[in-house]
Design an enzyme around this catalytic site. Structure first.
Site, short mmCIF file in Angstrom:
data_model
loop_
_atom_site.label_atom_id
_atom_site.label_comp_id
_atom_site.label_asym_id
_atom_site.label_seq_id
_atom_site.Cartn_x
_atom_site.Cartn_y
_atom_site.Cartn_z
N ILE A 164 1.09 -1.26 0.10
CA ILE A 164 -0.07 0.03 0.03
C ILE A 164 0.82 1.30 -0.09
O ILE A 164 0.63 2.21 -0.86
CB ILE A 164 -0.99 -0.14 1.27
CG1 ILE A 164 -1.83 -1.27 1.11
CG2 ILE A 164 -1.91 1.08 1.35
CD1 ILE A 164 -2.81 -1.36 2.46
N THR A 243 -4.64 4.99 7.45
CA THR A 243 -5.56 3.90 6.78
C THR A 243 -5.07 2.48 7.36
O THR A 243 -5.56 1.68 6.56
CB THR A 243 -5.81 4.08 5.32
OG1 THR A 243 -4.22 3.97 4.59
CG2 THR A 243 -6.16 5.77 4.97
N ARG A 245 -3.97 0.70 10.66
CA ARG A 245 -4.40 0.06 12.10
C ARG A 245 -4.59 1.25 13.09
O ARG A 245 -3.51 2.03 13.19
CB ARG A 245 -3.73 -0.89 12.40
CG ARG A 245 -4.19 -2.07 11.77
CD ARG A 245 -5.46 -2.71 12.03
NE ARG A 245 -5.70 -4.02 11.13
CZ ARG A 245 -6.19 -4.17 9.99
NH1 ARG A 245 -6.49 -2.86 9.12
NH2 ARG A 245 -6.39 -5.13 9.46
N ASP A 269 -9.04 6.47 8.83
CA ASP A 269 -9.76 5.27 8.29
C ASP A 269 -9.99 4.32 9.38
O ASP A 269 -10.96 3.30 9.53
CB ASP A 269 -9.55 4.83 6.98
CG ASP A 269 -10.48 3.54 6.51
OD1 ASP A 269 -11.71 4.23 6.45
OD2 ASP A 269 -10.11 2.43 6.32
N GLU A 274 -11.03 0.43 17.69
CA GLU A 274 -12.26 0.93 17.16
C GLU A 274 -13.53 -0.07 17.32
O GLU A 274 -14.74 0.44 17.05
CB GLU A 274 -11.96 0.98 15.51
CG GLU A 274 -11.72 -0.29 14.83
CD GLU A 274 -11.05 -0.17 13.45
OE1 GLU A 274 -10.89 1.12 13.17
OE2 GLU A 274 -11.27 -1.09 12.76
N HIS A 314 -13.38 2.53 8.66
CA HIS A 314 -12.60 1.34 8.13
C HIS A 314 -13.34 1.23 6.93
O HIS A 314 -13.51 -0.23 6.64
CB HIS A 314 -12.80 0.25 9.15
CG HIS A 314 -11.49 -0.76 9.09
ND1 HIS A 314 -10.83 -1.27 10.04
CD2 HIS A 314 -10.80 -1.09 7.99
CE1 HIS A 314 -9.84 -1.85 9.87
NE2 HIS A 314 -9.90 -1.92 8.29
N ALA A 316 -11.64 1.85 3.78
CA ALA A 316 -10.60 2.00 2.56
C ALA A 316 -10.49 1.03 1.73
O ALA A 316 -10.38 1.07 0.56
CB ALA A 316 -9.41 2.30 3.32
N PHE A 317 -10.99 -0.38 2.19
CA PHE A 317 -10.83 -1.50 1.37
C PHE A 317 -12.03 -1.56 0.50
O PHE A 317 -12.03 -2.31 -0.56
CB PHE A 317 -10.67 -2.75 2.07
CG PHE A 317 -12.16 -3.02 2.87
CD1 PHE A 317 -12.37 -2.16 3.75
CD2 PHE A 317 -13.05 -4.04 2.13
CE1 PHE A 317 -13.76 -2.77 4.49
CE2 PHE A 317 -14.10 -4.24 2.77
CZ PHE A 317 -14.46 -3.62 3.92
#
Ligand code: NAI
Length: 354
Positions: A164, A243, A245, A269, A274, A314, A316-317
């Site tokens: 990434i 983005t 963890r 993100d 979380e 969360h 982004a994926f």
């Protein structure tokens, strides 16, 4: 027809519980895994839905589900976890290893996807996108206070130059940014091709970057990579993007940096702990949350309330293409396990909880 009896003492077909699924996935799974009893559950794996998996040999879930010691104890027949994520810090790998549970992940599905989301956050902050939209929605076309800044000529500091991070660097290079990188491994050919300069300490990257972006996995070694000690080194006015963890950033240090004006904005993100912010009912029903858990939940609320912090859930994926790639690889992972030849097995030494 071949019936898969793999390890099942009752000589019944193996049972797969596939969380966060819908009718489309159900149809595709039935086709791809004809010898397995497939149950698709719309909800995510949590303290209630886990009951559905108590006699399952295989489960598949996203990263939001903590598959910890307690959860694993409730699935005594579990043989395989097909996590629909690259990261695996949500799984107690040590217990999986002890019990011989195979864990397979999806290592390469979204390096471009997450990199694009990273730039969505960067551009939203640099071009004051949220306040601009909020204004025009009210038919207010006043530009006062909406001045942004150019990315061209700015320094982008990438912490974690893996799949990434490299795609983030590629995009940054196209924006004519200067790219600094911190990683335990240096890819000199990539650096030459994309104008990347490696630094040997996180502190140096923090001092020199206008935008800092995190792309490390979450491990013992990377816990609180941004912390109260080094946040003081951040170049005044820099943006922080995470983005990867939540646990990579000490939330208290981030709030301090924002309050001091060292960090002028954050695009997140992911949040520390979380799962507690996402599932407050589960949190409130926990018998005795620790002081740290309560403090982190409160700090996350403070982050959410700030105008200089943008938070996505969360997500982004979550592009159509990436989700399809995740599904395809997950099916291959399960098929390979059923053929006694597991692929994409997660190493048991890398995760924080080993
Ligand atoms: P990757 O494994 O390709 O890259 C990680 C990089 O970090 C590697 O270059 C490695 O050398 C470096 N690294 C690891 N430990 C280090 C340490 N202690 N010090 C310095 N460098 C270290 O991983 P990839 O695919 O780039 O993903 C990065 C992270 O992004 C994942 O672990 C996951 O947590 C997160 N992620 C978040 C998503 C989202 O939806 N928000 C989706 C996918 C991944």
């Amino acid at each position: 027809m071949l019936i898969v009896l793999h390890g099942n003492p009752n000589l019944l077909p193996m049972k797969l519980i596939y969380f966060n699924g819908g009718p489309e996935e159900k149809a595709m799974l039935h086709k791809a895994l004809p010898d397995v009893t497939v149950e698709v559950v719309e909800d995510q794996l949590n303290s209630e839905t886990i009951q559905l998996a108590r006699d399952a040999q295989i489960i598949s879930a996203y990263v939001f589900a903590p598959i910890d010691t307690k959860a694993l104890a409730q699935m005594p027949e579990l043989e395989m976890i097909a996590t629909r994520s690259a990261g695996h810090d949500h799984i107690d790998l040590a217990t999986c290893r002890q019990r011989g549970i195979v864990v397979s992940n999806v290592p390469n599905y979204g390096e471009r996807t997450v990199a694009e989301h990273t730039f969505a956050l960067i551009l939203a902050l640099s071009r004051r996108m949220v306040p601009s939209l909020q204004r025009t929605e009210k038919m207010n076309f006043d530009r006062a206070g909406l001045t942004g800044f150019d990315l061209s000529g700015k320094t982008l500091g990438v912490i974690g130059m893996g799949n990434i991070g490299k795609n983030v660097a590629r995009i940054g290079h196209c924006f004519e940014m200067r790219i600094l990188a911190y990683d335990q491994v240096h890819d000199d050919d990539f650096a030459t091709a994309h104008g990347v300069t490696y630094v040997t300490a996180v502190g140096e990257l923090l001092e020199r970057s206008d935008i800092i972006t995190l792309h490390l996995p979450y491990t013992k070694a990377t816990h609180h990579t941004i912390n109260r000690d080094n946040v003081t080194k951040v170049k005044r006015g820099a943006l922080l993007i995470n983005t990867a963890r939540g646990g990579l950033v000490d939330t208290q240090a981030l709030l301090w940096g924002l309050n001091e004006g060292l960090i002028s904005g954050a695009g997140l993100d992911v949040l520390e702990e979380e799962k507690d912010a996402f599932d407050r009912i589960e949190f409130m029903s926990r018998k005795s949350p620790s002081y740290e858990e309560l403090a982190t939940l409160l700090r996350n609320h403070l982050l959410v309330a700030r105008d200089d912090v943008l938070i996505t859930p969360h997500n982004a994926f979550n592009s159509t293409e990436a989700v399809q790639r995740i599904f395809d690889t997950t099916v291959l992972n399960i098929q390979a396990y059923l053929a006694s030849n597991p692929i994409n097995e997660v190493t048991t030494t890398a995760a924080r909880n080993t």
